[in-house]
Design a protein around this motif. Structure first.
Motif, PDB file in Angstrom:
ATOM      1  N   GLY A  37       0.794  -1.227   0.000  1.00  0.00           N
ATOM      2  CA  GLY A  37       0.000   0.000   0.000  1.00  0.00           C
ATOM      3  C   GLY A  37       0.822   1.269   0.000  1.00  0.00           C
ATOM      4  O   GLY A  37       0.350   2.323  -0.412  1.00  0.00           O
ATOM      5  N   ALA A  38       2.076   1.185   0.447  1.00  0.00           N
ATOM      6  CA  ALA A  38       2.934   2.375   0.523  1.00  0.00           C
ATOM      7  C   ALA A  38       3.125   3.025  -0.841  1.00  0.00           C
ATOM      8  O   ALA A  38       3.394   4.223  -0.922  1.00  0.00           O
ATOM      9  CB  ALA A  38       4.294   2.009   1.130  1.00  0.00           C
ATOM     10  N   ARG A  39       2.971   2.243  -1.919  1.00  0.00           N
ATOM     11  CA  ARG A  39       3.197   2.819  -3.236  1.00  0.00           C
ATOM     12  C   ARG A  39       2.116   3.822  -3.615  1.00  0.00           C
ATOM     13  O   ARG A  39       2.283   4.581  -4.559  1.00  0.00           O
ATOM     14  CB  ARG A  39       3.324   1.736  -4.302  1.00  0.00           C
ATOM     15  N   TRP A  40       1.008   3.839  -2.881  1.00  0.00           N
ATOM     16  CA  TRP A  40      -0.073   4.778  -3.186  1.00  0.00           C
ATOM     17  C   TRP A  40       0.069   6.095  -2.438  1.00  0.00           C
ATOM     18  O   TRP A  40      -0.801   6.958  -2.544  1.00  0.00           O
ATOM     19  CB  TRP A  40      -1.436   4.147  -2.878  1.00  0.00           C
ATOM     20  N   LEU A  41       1.128   6.253  -1.674  1.00  0.00           N
ATOM     21  CA  LEU A  41       1.340   7.537  -0.986  1.00  0.00           C
ATOM     22  C   LEU A  41       1.474   8.649  -2.011  1.00  0.00           C
ATOM     23  O   LEU A  41       2.289   8.578  -2.911  1.00  0.00           O
ATOM     24  CB  LEU A  41       2.629   7.488  -0.148  1.00  0.00           C
ATOM     25  N   CYS A  98       4.569  12.801   6.365  1.00  0.00           N
ATOM     26  CA  CYS A  98       5.354  11.591   6.564  1.00  0.00           C
ATOM     27  C   CYS A  98       6.682  11.730   5.832  1.00  0.00           C
ATOM     28  O   CYS A  98       6.820  12.574   4.940  1.00  0.00           O
ATOM     29  CB  CYS A  98       4.634  10.361   6.005  1.00  0.00           C
ATOM     30  N   GLU A  99       7.630  10.897   6.222  1.00  0.00           N
ATOM     31  CA  GLU A  99       8.900  10.890   5.511  1.00  0.00           C
ATOM     32  C   GLU A  99       9.352   9.449   5.326  1.00  0.00           C
ATOM     33  O   GLU A  99       8.920   8.555   6.048  1.00  0.00           O
ATOM     34  CB  GLU A  99       9.969  11.685   6.261  1.00  0.00           C
ATOM     35  N   TYR A 138      11.330   2.754   5.165  1.00  0.00           N
ATOM     36  CA  TYR A 138      10.128   2.760   5.995  1.00  0.00           C
ATOM     37  C   TYR A 138       9.486   4.136   5.947  1.00  0.00           C
ATOM     38  O   TYR A 138      10.184   5.150   5.857  1.00  0.00           O
ATOM     39  CB  TYR A 138      10.486   2.409   7.441  1.00  0.00           C
ATOM     40  N   ILE A 139       8.174   4.152   6.002  1.00  0.00           N
ATOM     41  CA  ILE A 139       7.445   5.413   6.020  1.00  0.00           C
ATOM     42  C   ILE A 139       7.098   5.739   7.471  1.00  0.00           C
ATOM     43  O   ILE A 139       6.474   4.925   8.161  1.00  0.00           O
ATOM     44  CB  ILE A 139       6.147   5.315   5.176  1.00  0.00           C
ATOM     45  N   GLU A 140       7.539   6.921   7.923  1.00  0.00           N
ATOM     46  CA  GLU A 140       7.280   7.340   9.291  1.00  0.00           C
ATOM     47  C   GLU A 140       6.570   8.684   9.304  1.00  0.00           C
ATOM     48  O   GLU A 140       6.797   9.529   8.435  1.00  0.00           O
ATOM     49  CB  GLU A 140       8.605   7.447  10.074  1.00  0.00           C
ATOM     50  N   LEU A 148      -2.119  10.616   4.113  1.00  0.00           N
ATOM     51  CA  LEU A 148      -0.678  10.637   4.375  1.00  0.00           C
ATOM     52  C   LEU A 148       0.067  11.048   3.116  1.00  0.00           C
ATOM     53  O   LEU A 148      -0.251  10.593   2.010  1.00  0.00           O
ATOM     54  CB  LEU A 148      -0.194   9.246   4.812  1.00  0.00           C
ATOM     55  N   PHE A 149       1.053  11.904   3.290  1.00  0.00           N
ATOM     56  CA  PHE A 149       1.842  12.381   2.160  1.00  0.00           C
ATOM     57  C   PHE A 149       3.327  12.297   2.474  1.00  0.00           C
ATOM     58  O   PHE A 149       3.742  12.493   3.607  1.00  0.00           O
ATOM     59  CB  PHE A 149       1.531  13.862   1.865  1.00  0.00           C
ATOM     60  N   ILE A 150       4.124  12.065   1.439  1.00  0.00           N
ATOM     61  CA  ILE A 150       5.563  12.257   1.562  1.00  0.00           C
ATOM     62  C   ILE A 150       5.990  13.246   0.484  1.00  0.00           C
ATOM     63  O   ILE A 150       5.285  13.452  -0.503  1.00  0.00           O
ATOM     64  CB  ILE A 150       6.385  10.949   1.438  1.00  0.00           C
TER      65      ILE A 150
END
Ligand SMILES: [Zn+2]
Length: 154
Positions: free
Chosen positions: A73-77, A85-86, A95-97, A108-110
């Protein structure tokens, strides 16, 4: 317990949303995918219609994680210039924190701070235009220099 979910985003395509309140500095999930070279990933992705969504994550050793292959799911950030998030690189994994408190329901955004291989021409600028709409928006998902990941000593 599941703390985030993927659903349609008002910003762009799908996005990742908090299901509950998150504290600053929480590790949400790993950015998973196939570790490969920029060249191979660019070639593979060029054969598919992936325009508009970027699944490549640059590692400090010059390779990338391709979230389009074996990703989670992280690929949808989505990208935002004022991200909440970073991405933290830790022993070759990412890792997304969270970097601030996030309320339930918030997206959530990076900050991608993308580095692209080709010259940053007008076409690329359009392709990577930012729509985050925050006051500090720089209008692009491209970074000034190298991909900004925080390297944590192992
Ligand atoms: Zn922006």
């Amino acid at each position: 317990m599941k703390r985030v979910s993927v659903r349609q985003s008002p910003v762009h395509g799908k996005g990742v949303f908090a299901l509950c309140g998150l504290r600053a500095g929480e590790r949400i999930f790993e950015y998973k995918g196939m570790v490969t070279t920029w060249r191979e990933a660019a070639r593979w992705n060029a054969r598919r219609d992936v325009s508009g969504h970027t699944f490549l994550f640059g590692l400090s050793d010059g390779r990338v994680i391709d979230g389009g292959r074996g990703g989670n799911g992280a690929r949808w950030l989505n990208h935002a210039c004022a991200a909440n998030c970073e991405a933290v690189e830790d022993s070759g994994r990412v890792y997304i924190e969270t970097i601030r408190e996030i309320a339930a329901g918030e997206e959530l955004f990076i900050d991608y701070a993308l580095e692209i291989d080709q010259q940053t021409d007008d076409e690329a600028q359009r392709e990577y235009a930012c729509r985050c709409g925050t006051p500090c928006c720089r209008g692009t998902m491209l970074g000034a220099g190298a991909v900004e990941t925080v390297v944590v000593a192992a």
